[in-house]
Design a protein around this motif. Structure first.
Motif, PDB file in Angstrom:
ATOM      1  N   LEU A 107       0.831  -1.196   0.000  1.00 34.73           N
ATOM      2  CA  LEU A 107       0.000   0.000   0.000  1.00 34.73           C
ATOM      3  C   LEU A 107       0.872   1.255   0.000  1.00 34.73           C
ATOM      4  N   ARG A 108       0.462   2.275  -0.756  1.00 32.61           N
ATOM      5  CA  ARG A 108       1.170   3.565  -0.771  1.00 32.61           C
ATOM      6  C   ARG A 108       0.167   4.667  -0.473  1.00 32.61           C
ATOM      7  N   VAL A 132       4.509   7.485   0.445  1.00 34.49           N
ATOM      8  CA  VAL A 132       5.191   6.491   1.277  1.00 34.49           C
ATOM      9  C   VAL A 132       4.510   5.147   1.097  1.00 34.49           C
ATOM     10  N   GLY A 133       5.284   4.065   1.073  1.00 36.13           N
ATOM     11  CA  GLY A 133       4.709   2.726   0.974  1.00 36.13           C
ATOM     12  C   GLY A 133       5.652   1.691   1.542  1.00 36.13           C
ATOM     13  N   GLY A 134       5.157   0.475   1.682  1.00 35.52           N
ATOM     14  CA  GLY A 134       5.960  -0.601   2.249  1.00 35.52           C
ATOM     15  C   GLY A 134       7.043  -1.110   1.327  1.00 35.52           C
ATOM     16  N   ASP A 197      12.365  -6.310   8.664  1.00 33.18           N
ATOM     17  CA  ASP A 197      10.910  -6.474   8.747  1.00 33.18           C
ATOM     18  C   ASP A 197      10.300  -5.507   9.754  1.00 33.18           C
ATOM     19  N   SER A 198      10.980  -5.276  10.880  1.00 29.43           N
ATOM     20  CA  SER A 198      10.431  -4.380  11.903  1.00 29.43           C
ATOM     21  C   SER A 198      10.371  -2.936  11.412  1.00 29.43           C
ATOM     22  N   GLU A 199      11.379  -2.513  10.637  1.00 28.69           N
ATOM     23  CA  GLU A 199      11.378  -1.150  10.100  1.00 28.69           C
ATOM     24  C   GLU A 199      10.298  -1.004   9.018  1.00 28.69           C
ATOM     25  N   ARG A 200      10.168  -2.031   8.168  1.00 28.61           N
ATOM     26  CA  ARG A 200       9.127  -1.982   7.134  1.00 28.61           C
ATOM     27  C   ARG A 200       7.734  -1.956   7.763  1.00 28.61           C
ATOM     28  N   GLN A 201       7.572  -2.708   8.868  1.00 32.82           N
ATOM     29  CA  GLN A 201       6.271  -2.769   9.526  1.00 32.82           C
ATOM     30  C   GLN A 201       5.853  -1.398  10.061  1.00 32.82           C
ATOM     31  N   LYS A 202       6.804  -0.594  10.506  1.00 34.79           N
ATOM     32  CA  LYS A 202       6.494   0.761  10.963  1.00 34.79           C
ATOM     33  C   LYS A 202       5.856   1.565   9.829  1.00 34.79           C
ATOM     34  N   ILE A 203       6.439   1.439   8.639  1.00 33.70           N
ATOM     35  CA  ILE A 203       5.941   2.202   7.489  1.00 33.70           C
ATOM     36  C   ILE A 203       4.579   1.684   7.047  1.00 33.70           C
ATOM     37  N   ILE A 204       4.416   0.350   7.021  1.00 35.18           N
ATOM     38  CA  ILE A 204       3.128  -0.233   6.642  1.00 35.18           C
ATOM     39  C   ILE A 204       2.042   0.187   7.628  1.00 35.18           C
ATOM     40  N   ARG A 205       2.377   0.180   8.912  1.00 33.50           N
ATOM     41  CA  ARG A 205       1.408   0.578   9.927  1.00 33.50           C
ATOM     42  C   ARG A 205       0.987   2.035   9.728  1.00 33.50           C
ATOM     43  N   TYR A 206       1.965   2.909   9.413  1.00 30.26           N
ATOM     44  CA  TYR A 206       1.641   4.315   9.158  1.00 30.26           C
ATOM     45  C   TYR A 206       0.709   4.442   7.955  1.00 30.26           C
ATOM     46  N   CYS A 207       1.011   3.719   6.873  1.00 28.91           N
ATOM     47  CA  CYS A 207       0.173   3.775   5.666  1.00 28.91           C
ATOM     48  C   CYS A 207      -1.246   3.310   5.969  1.00 28.91           C
ATOM     49  N   PHE A 208      -1.347   2.257   6.751  1.00 28.89           N
ATOM     50  CA  PHE A 208      -2.650   1.721   7.127  1.00 28.89           C
ATOM     51  C   PHE A 208      -3.458   2.756   7.909  1.00 28.89           C
ATOM     52  N   GLU A 209      -2.816   3.401   8.869  1.00 35.06           N
ATOM     53  CA  GLU A 209      -3.504   4.414   9.671  1.00 35.06           C
ATOM     54  C   GLU A 209      -3.940   5.594   8.804  1.00 35.06           C
ATOM     55  N   LYS A 210      -3.097   6.016   7.863  1.00 38.37           N
ATOM     56  CA  LYS A 210      -3.442   7.134   6.992  1.00 38.37           C
ATOM     57  C   LYS A 210      -4.613   6.789   6.082  1.00 38.37           C
ATOM     58  N   GLN A 211      -4.647   5.569   5.564  1.00 40.44           N
ATOM     59  CA  GLN A 211      -5.757   5.186   4.690  1.00 40.44           C
ATOM     60  C   GLN A 211      -7.076   5.175   5.449  1.00 40.44           C
ATOM     61  N   LEU A 212      -7.047   4.658   6.682  1.00 41.85           N
ATOM     62  CA  LEU A 212      -8.263   4.680   7.497  1.00 41.85           C
ATOM     63  C   LEU A 212      -8.688   6.110   7.796  1.00 41.85           C
ATOM     64  N   GLU A 213      -7.717   6.989   8.005  1.00 43.05           N
ATOM     65  CA  GLU A 213      -8.010   8.406   8.261  1.00 43.05           C
ATOM     66  C   GLU A 213      -8.692   9.036   7.054  1.00 43.05           C
ATOM     67  N   TYR A 214      -8.195   8.736   5.841  1.00 43.47           N
ATOM     68  CA  TYR A 214      -8.809   9.268   4.626  1.00 43.47           C
ATOM     69  C   TYR A 214     -10.243   8.756   4.472  1.00 43.47           C
TER      70      TYR A 214
END
Length: 217
Positions: A107-108, A132-134, A197-214
């Motif tokens: 997701l981006r 930003v994306g995973g 994987d832990s660093e990528r997960q931070k970015i994926i989590r941020y993208c997920f939160e932003k999409q829900l916000e939109y």
């Protein structure tokens, strides 16, 4: 697609404590009701310890299908049930709010996040991302920086979460393309060449939160 009984859920628990918010837990779905899922106690694979959940705890959850697609959703703890073991009752997701992310097609989202870039031992600069994306990001920077395709970069991305915590995600990246804009600035599209994987997960989590916000606007 909704998660099913015996399926494993993986999730982060919203917390003002950065270390706690970064821990990923997993739980098996033991049972389900019309609007709720009953899950076992959260276990951290990293520490091997169980985590006690409390009423109202917010969860950022995903489950993976057999075809390798990650399905993300938000939930929260609504109660508890006593069975052979104590089960935790969480809100079942609305199917329309489940975000599907293929492992190789992350997701981006559009986002202006601060990113520090190192071109060499003596050349560093700070700029803003464009999206930003995973799997990678793009950023905008001054035209004075010498950027070209296939160039390798060391990067540190500032990642803010909706619970107020801020983390850094570090990675090595390769420039895929550089576009010179009418303003004279450069837009650089980069892909992750080396990221944990832990660093990528931070970015994926941020993208997920932003999409829900939109979606909630």
């Amino acid at each position: 697609m909704l998660p099913k009984v015996n399926q494993m859920l993986f999730y982060h628990i919203a917390s003002a404590d950065e270390e706690e918010a970064a821990i990923e837990y997993k739980s098996r779905i033991a049972d389900e009701q019309e609007d709720f899922l009953l899950i076992e106690n959260p276990l951290s694979e990293k520490t091997g310890r169980f985590k006690r959940l409390f009423l109202g705890d917010e969860l950022s959850v995903y489950f993976t299908t057999e075809s390798g697609i990650k399905n993300y959703f938000d939930s929260h703890v609504v109660g508890f049930a006593e069975d052979v073991i104590r089960l935790i009752k969480i809100r079942k997701p609305d199917p329309d709010r489940i975000t599907k992310v293929q492992r190789r097609n992350f997701l981006r989202v559009q986002a202006e996040l601060e990113i520090a870039v190192r071109l060499s031992d003596h050349v560093r600069f700070v700029c803003k991302t464009d999206d930003v994306g995973g799997g990678g990001i793009s950023f905008l920077c001054d035209g004075k920086w010498s950027l070209q395709s296939e160039q390798m970069l060391d990067c540190w991305l500032l990642v803010p979460f909706k619970n107020g915590t801020i983390e850094h995600a570090s990675f090595k990246a390769e420039i895929v393309r550089v576009v010179e804009m009418e303003s004279g600035r450069h837009q650089a599209m980069i892909k992750f060449a080396s990221i944990s994987d832990s660093e990528r997960q931070k970015i994926i989590r941020y993208c997920f939160e932003k999409q829900l916000e939109y979606r909630n606007r």
